[in-house]
Design an enzyme around this catalytic site. Structure first.
Site, mmCIF file in Angstrom:
data_model
loop_
_atom_site.group_PDB
_atom_site.id
_atom_site.type_symbol
_atom_site.label_atom_id
_atom_site.label_comp_id
_atom_site.label_asym_id
_atom_site.label_seq_id
_atom_site.Cartn_x
_atom_site.Cartn_y
_atom_site.Cartn_z
ATOM 1 N N GLU A 182 0.810 -1.214 0.000
ATOM 2 C CA GLU A 182 0.000 0.000 0.000
ATOM 3 C C GLU A 182 0.846 1.268 0.000
ATOM 4 O O GLU A 182 0.352 2.353 0.304
ATOM 5 C CB GLU A 182 -0.950 -0.024 1.200
ATOM 6 C CG GLU A 182 -1.967 -1.145 1.095
ATOM 7 C CD GLU A 182 -2.851 -1.290 2.314
ATOM 8 O OE1 GLU A 182 -3.998 -1.717 2.138
ATOM 9 O OE2 GLU A 182 -2.405 -0.983 3.425
ATOM 10 N N TYR A 205 -11.783 18.643 20.159
ATOM 11 C CA TYR A 205 -10.476 18.125 19.749
ATOM 12 C C TYR A 205 -10.562 17.259 18.501
ATOM 13 O O TYR A 205 -9.600 17.158 17.744
ATOM 14 C CB TYR A 205 -9.809 17.377 20.914
ATOM 15 C CG TYR A 205 -9.206 18.353 21.888
ATOM 16 C CD1 TYR A 205 -7.910 18.824 21.705
ATOM 17 C CD2 TYR A 205 -9.951 18.856 22.940
ATOM 18 C CE1 TYR A 205 -7.362 19.752 22.572
ATOM 19 C CE2 TYR A 205 -9.419 19.790 23.813
ATOM 20 C CZ TYR A 205 -8.117 20.234 23.621
ATOM 21 O OH TYR A 205 -7.584 21.171 24.468
#
Length: 211
Positions: A74, A120
């Protein structure tokens, strides 16, 4: 110690950290770090807990293998992201459990992949993009990732897992952990009345922290 030697050590240390934190398992996942003339990427079929700095795959600026062990199948995902994100210094791809679970859900077209549950999440992950399923190693996945990575540092591969780009390995790790924790919250809150951040609250966070 040269900059490349430091990058090799940092990449191996990050592999150990990801494994210790349960964000990767077996020989899954792959990491990369950008160099001045290319990048380092983890080899194929090797546990991220057992990386050897001297055996990391080295690729040139065009993504060609120039040294070390055979790169992850990948590696092209990393090539595509670096091509369109000049600010990216490192990339982390995992099959982390809760994020991968989100990637297996049925998603309504146009709806957020995950709701903005916390400040966050917005600050570290931002707008998470979902890429349709292609088998691991299928280079059609590269085109799909390249298309969305222009605007998204965090990408979720359907029925697979996240690909996170950051200015450094640490930045990418923090974003990955925030994504994983938000995915956990998403499942914990299933069936409960939930109050995600409003569009105005998200816009304020983006203006202050992501401008």
């Amino acid at each position: 110690m040269s900059a490349e030697a430091k990058a090799r050590d940092a990449l191996c240390l990050m592999g150990e950290r990801l494994y210790a934190r349960g964000l990767v398992h077996g020989a899954t996942g792959n990491l990369s770090v950008r160099l001045e003339d290319g990048w380092l990427v983890t080899p194929t079929n090797v546990s991220l807990a057992e990386l050897d700095p001297a055996r990391l795959a080295r690729l040139d600026a065009q993504g060609r293998h120039t040294g070390g062990d055979k790169p992850s199948k990948e590696a092209f995902l990393h090539t595509c992201v670096y091509d369109v994100r000049p600010d990216a210094g490192a990339i982390i791809h995992t099959h982390s459990t809760h994020s991968a679970a989100v990637s297996c859900l049925a998603h309504d077209p146009g709806a957020p992949v995950l709701p903005p549950l916390t400040a966050y999440y917005v600050m570290r992950v931002g707008d998470l993009a979902l890429v349709p399923y292609f088998r691991p190693g299928d280079e059609r996945l590269a085109l799909a990732v390249r298309e969305v990575a222009v605007k998204h540092a965090a990408v979720l591969l359907a029925n697979h897992g996240p690909v996170i780009a950051g200015k450094s390995l640490t930045d990418a790790l923090y974003a990955l952990e925030e994504l994983e924790e938000t995915a956990k919250l998403h499942f914990l809150l299933h069936g409960h009345p939930t109050r995600p951040l409003t569009a105005e609250q998200v816009a304020e966070l983006n203006a202050v922290f992501r401008s």
